[in-house]
Design a protein around this motif. Structure first.
Motif, short mmCIF file in Angstrom:
data_model
loop_
_atom_site.label_atom_id
_atom_site.label_comp_id
_atom_site.label_asym_id
_atom_site.label_seq_id
_atom_site.Cartn_x
_atom_site.Cartn_y
_atom_site.Cartn_z
N ARG A 231 9.76 9.73 -7.27
CA ARG A 231 10.58 9.31 -6.14
C ARG A 231 9.76 8.62 -5.05
O ARG A 231 10.32 8.01 -4.14
CB ARG A 231 11.30 10.51 -5.52
N GLY A 232 8.44 8.77 -5.12
CA GLY A 232 7.59 8.23 -4.07
C GLY A 232 7.16 6.81 -4.33
O GLY A 232 7.15 6.33 -5.47
N ASP A 233 6.75 6.12 -3.27
CA ASP A 233 6.30 4.74 -3.37
C ASP A 233 4.79 4.61 -3.50
O ASP A 233 4.26 3.50 -3.53
CB ASP A 233 6.75 3.94 -2.14
N HIS A 234 4.06 5.75 -3.57
CA HIS A 234 2.60 5.70 -3.48
C HIS A 234 1.97 6.22 -4.78
O HIS A 234 1.19 7.17 -4.79
CB HIS A 234 2.13 6.51 -2.28
N GLN A 235 2.32 5.56 -5.87
CA GLN A 235 1.92 6.03 -7.19
C GLN A 235 0.42 5.89 -7.44
O GLN A 235 -0.20 6.77 -8.03
CB GLN A 235 2.72 5.28 -8.26
N SER A 236 -0.18 4.78 -7.03
CA SER A 236 -1.61 4.59 -7.28
C SER A 236 -2.43 5.62 -6.51
O SER A 236 -3.47 6.10 -7.01
CB SER A 236 -2.03 3.16 -6.92
N HIS A 237 -2.00 5.96 -5.30
CA HIS A 237 -2.70 6.99 -4.53
C HIS A 237 -2.61 8.34 -5.26
O HIS A 237 -3.61 9.05 -5.38
CB HIS A 237 -2.08 7.09 -3.14
N ALA A 238 -1.43 8.68 -5.76
CA ALA A 238 -1.27 9.94 -6.48
C ALA A 238 -2.11 9.96 -7.75
O ALA A 238 -2.71 10.99 -8.10
CB ALA A 238 0.21 10.16 -6.82
N LEU A 239 -2.19 8.82 -8.44
CA LEU A 239 -2.99 8.73 -9.66
C LEU A 239 -4.46 8.95 -9.33
O LEU A 239 -5.19 9.63 -10.08
CB LEU A 239 -2.78 7.36 -10.30
N GLN A 240 -4.93 8.42 -8.20
CA GLN A 240 -6.32 8.61 -7.81
C GLN A 240 -6.59 10.07 -7.45
O GLN A 240 -7.63 10.63 -7.80
CB GLN A 240 -6.65 7.71 -6.62
N VAL A 241 -5.62 10.71 -6.77
CA VAL A 241 -5.79 12.12 -6.43
C VAL A 241 -5.85 12.97 -7.70
O VAL A 241 -6.66 13.89 -7.80
CB VAL A 241 -4.65 12.59 -5.51
N LEU A 242 -4.99 12.66 -8.67
CA LEU A 242 -5.01 13.39 -9.94
C LEU A 242 -6.39 13.31 -10.58
O LEU A 242 -6.88 14.29 -11.15
CB LEU A 242 -3.95 12.81 -10.88
N HIS A 243 -7.03 12.17 -10.45
CA HIS A 243 -8.39 12.00 -10.98
C HIS A 243 -9.40 12.76 -10.13
O HIS A 243 -10.26 13.48 -10.65
CB HIS A 243 -8.74 10.51 -11.00
N LEU A 278 -1.07 -0.06 -9.79
CA LEU A 278 -0.45 -1.17 -9.06
C LEU A 278 0.95 -1.46 -9.60
O LEU A 278 1.89 -1.74 -8.83
CB LEU A 278 -1.32 -2.42 -9.15
N ALA A 279 1.11 -1.41 -10.93
CA ALA A 279 2.42 -1.66 -11.52
C ALA A 279 3.41 -0.58 -11.11
O ALA A 279 4.58 -0.87 -10.80
CB ALA A 279 2.30 -1.73 -13.05
N ALA A 280 2.97 0.68 -11.10
CA ALA A 280 3.85 1.77 -10.69
C ALA A 280 4.21 1.65 -9.21
O ALA A 280 5.35 1.93 -8.82
CB ALA A 280 3.19 3.12 -10.98
N ASP A 281 3.27 1.21 -8.38
CA ASP A 281 3.58 0.97 -6.97
C ASP A 281 4.65 -0.10 -6.83
O ASP A 281 5.59 0.04 -6.03
CB ASP A 281 2.32 0.51 -6.22
N ALA A 282 4.49 -1.18 -7.59
CA ALA A 282 5.47 -2.28 -7.52
C ALA A 282 6.84 -1.82 -8.01
O ALA A 282 7.87 -2.16 -7.42
CB ALA A 282 4.98 -3.46 -8.36
N ALA A 283 6.86 -1.03 -9.08
CA ALA A 283 8.13 -0.52 -9.61
C ALA A 283 8.81 0.38 -8.60
O ALA A 283 10.02 0.28 -8.36
CB ALA A 283 7.88 0.23 -10.92
N ALA A 284 8.04 1.28 -7.98
CA ALA A 284 8.61 2.21 -7.01
C ALA A 284 9.14 1.47 -5.79
O ALA A 284 10.24 1.77 -5.30
CB ALA A 284 7.54 3.23 -6.60
N ALA A 285 8.39 0.50 -5.29
CA ALA A 285 8.82 -0.25 -4.11
C ALA A 285 10.10 -1.02 -4.39
O ALA A 285 11.01 -1.07 -3.54
CB ALA A 285 7.71 -1.20 -3.67
N ALA A 286 10.20 -1.61 -5.59
CA ALA A 286 11.40 -2.35 -5.94
C ALA A 286 12.61 -1.42 -6.06
O ALA A 286 13.72 -1.76 -5.63
CB ALA A 286 11.18 -3.12 -7.25
#
Length: 485
Positions: A231-243, A278-286
């Motif tokens: 539901r969030g727009d910040h997917q790349s940030h979450a992916l980095q935190v998971l790492h 980046l793709a997940a961020d774009a998908a979420a924002a759209a």
């Protein structure tokens, strides 16, 4: 005694201990306290001291700090009631007209429904003084989730610094009891995805220390956190935190594409994991911009996040050409990626419908590149729709993932031709709502149900998709030829 100033009200407060901060001017609007929740609070107030806690308070504090808060379509309201036993609490709620179900082992939790509004009521020991509130806050996961609102005084009650953390956009665990439930680590990831919070360094270290507790979490508890993250727009940030917290290894298909190179001509943004974020961020924002919610948003965001899993391992090869140039290729990654996405989703408890839809979208995401920018033929659009399960909703998700794929390439981002494909797919779906060869036609032609029956029906669907017949007369001629009449 060390003191500081509250970032919200400016009053001096101790760095440890409970701080009471003036509540919102309009509590009903800020906290979403409607008539049903107010009735629950009034009923609980007749037998104890109720406090509103959890997500609704957190969201109000984040909004007041100027942070974007996405809509939550299944946001239950959490209430703690102090200074009362369970029996009088249940009686008071039922007298108010609520349906009450008792659950929970360690702490008494009541599932309350009143006028279709869901409220979770925790019966907490203690009289609701500052000490009891501090002990209750220490049992919660993050400081931003541990602030209570007192309806009797319209004050925020903060025993762990959650008001300041909300203002600063920091996600920090309340106490060492955080490790009592390792699922809280995944909750951190989904809160980052939704609110773009910075995880405190001590919380990152604590989460890393809990990585081996993954096996204690049931899959059915994992999926709700992943669904909320989408539901969030910040997917790349979450992916980095998971790492960063060392939990990416529990999603091995994602871990496998970290630092996998891509051809810089098509992907100047860098390795696969960067592109997926980046793709997940774009998908979420759209999806946010277009109001896409529910399962469709989950399919689009996770489809974008997982669409290139097939580039892991042998899925990506470096080709050295005779002229000395080098090209990085990932032929067939859409097929192996679909398998990887399905495997990952099944393990984390995703529903079959979501798994199947994402798998189909990932498998077909390269089709959009097959026409060199031109609109597809009608037969090609028919075949794509059939491979996507015949669902226009899934076709729309597919188009969004293809667009996100094109938009998630850093300086090479551009519009895709998915929109042109989708236009033809929609036209085809409108024209082909009725199959021209049905089971009744086969029975009328003398064919009895069995394996051959299904083969002919599938062949008929493919033939119609390919444009071999377009009306009833053509269908009869085709069927006659197939059956040797």
């Amino acid at each position: 005694m060390t003191t500081t100033s509250c970032t919200r009200c400016g009053a001096a407060r101790r760095t440890s201990g409970t701080h009471r901060c003036p509540g919102p001017t309009d509590p009903a609007r800020a906290l979403g306290v409607g008539t049903a929740v107010d009735a629950v609070l009034v009923a609980l107030g007749s037998v104890g001291r109720p406090f509103l806690v959890g997500g609704v308070v957190r969201d109000a504090l984040l909004r007041s700090a100027g942070r974007a808060v996405p809509e939550d379509d299944d946001h239950d309201v959490d209430v703690e009631v102090h200074g009362a036993d369970t029996t009088p609490v249940v009686d008071a709620l039922r007298t108010a007209g609520a349906v009450v179900v008792t659950t929970g082992r360690r702490f008494e939790v009541l599932r309350v429904v009143l006028d279709d509004v869901h409220v979770d009521v925790a019966v907490v020991p203690g009289a609701g003084d500052d000490r009891a509130l501090a002990e209750a806050a220490a049992r919660r996961d993050f400081t931003v989730d541990a602030v209570a609102w007192d309806p009797a005084t319209n004050e925020y009650v903060d025993a762990s610094g959650g008001i300041d953390d909300a203002a600063r956009g920091v996600l920090r665990h309340t106490s060492e009891r955080f490790g009592d439930d390792p699922l809280r680590v995944l909750r951190a990831v989904q809160l980052v995805a939704r609110f773009d919070l910075a995880v405190h360094p001590t919380t990152i270290e604590l989460a890393r220390s809990l990585a081996d507790a993954w096996s204690s979490i049931a899959p059915e508890r994992i999926w709700p956190e992943i669904r909320k993250a989408a539901r969030g727009d910040h997917q790349s940030h979450a992916l980095q935190v998971l790492h960063d917290i060392g939990w990416e290894r529990h999603f091995p298909e994602l871990a496998a594409v970290r630092d996998v190179p891509q051809d810089p001509r098509w992907h100047p943004e860098g390795p696969v994991h960067v592109h997926l974020g980046l793709a997940a961020d774009a998908a979420a924002a759209a999806c946010t911009a277009d109001g896409v919610t529910g399962e469709d948003r989950t399919v689009v965001v996770l489809g974008a996040l997982l669409h290139d899993l097939g580039k892991a391992g042998d899925g990506t090869r470096t080709v050295h050409r005779d002229d000395g140039t080098v090209r990085i290729r990932s032929l067939g990654h859409e097929v192996s990626g679909a398998r990887a996405a399905r495997d990952l989703l099944r393990r984390i408890g995703a529903p079959r419908t979501v798994t199947d839809r994402i798998g189909a979208v990932v498998r077909e995401h390269m089709v959009v590149h097959s026409t060199d920018g031109a609109a597809p033929s009608v037969p090609a659009a028919r075949r794509l729709l059939r491979r996507l399960g015949g669902s226009i909703a899934t076709a729309e998700c597919w188009a969004r993932v293809c667009e996100a794929d094109s938009q998630g390439r850093g300086p090479a981002s551009s519009a895709s031709t998915a929109g042109a494909w989708l236009a033809v797919v929609r036209a085809v779906a409108a024209a082909d709502r009725v199959r021209l060869v049905t089971g009744r036609d086969l029975i009328a032609s003398g064919l009895t149900p069995g394996p051959r029956f299904r083969e002919v029906l599938d062949a008929a669907a493919a033939a119609q998709d390919d444009g071999l017949f377009e009306d009833a007369e053509g269908a009869r001629a085709w069927l006659s030829e197939q059956l040797g009449d």
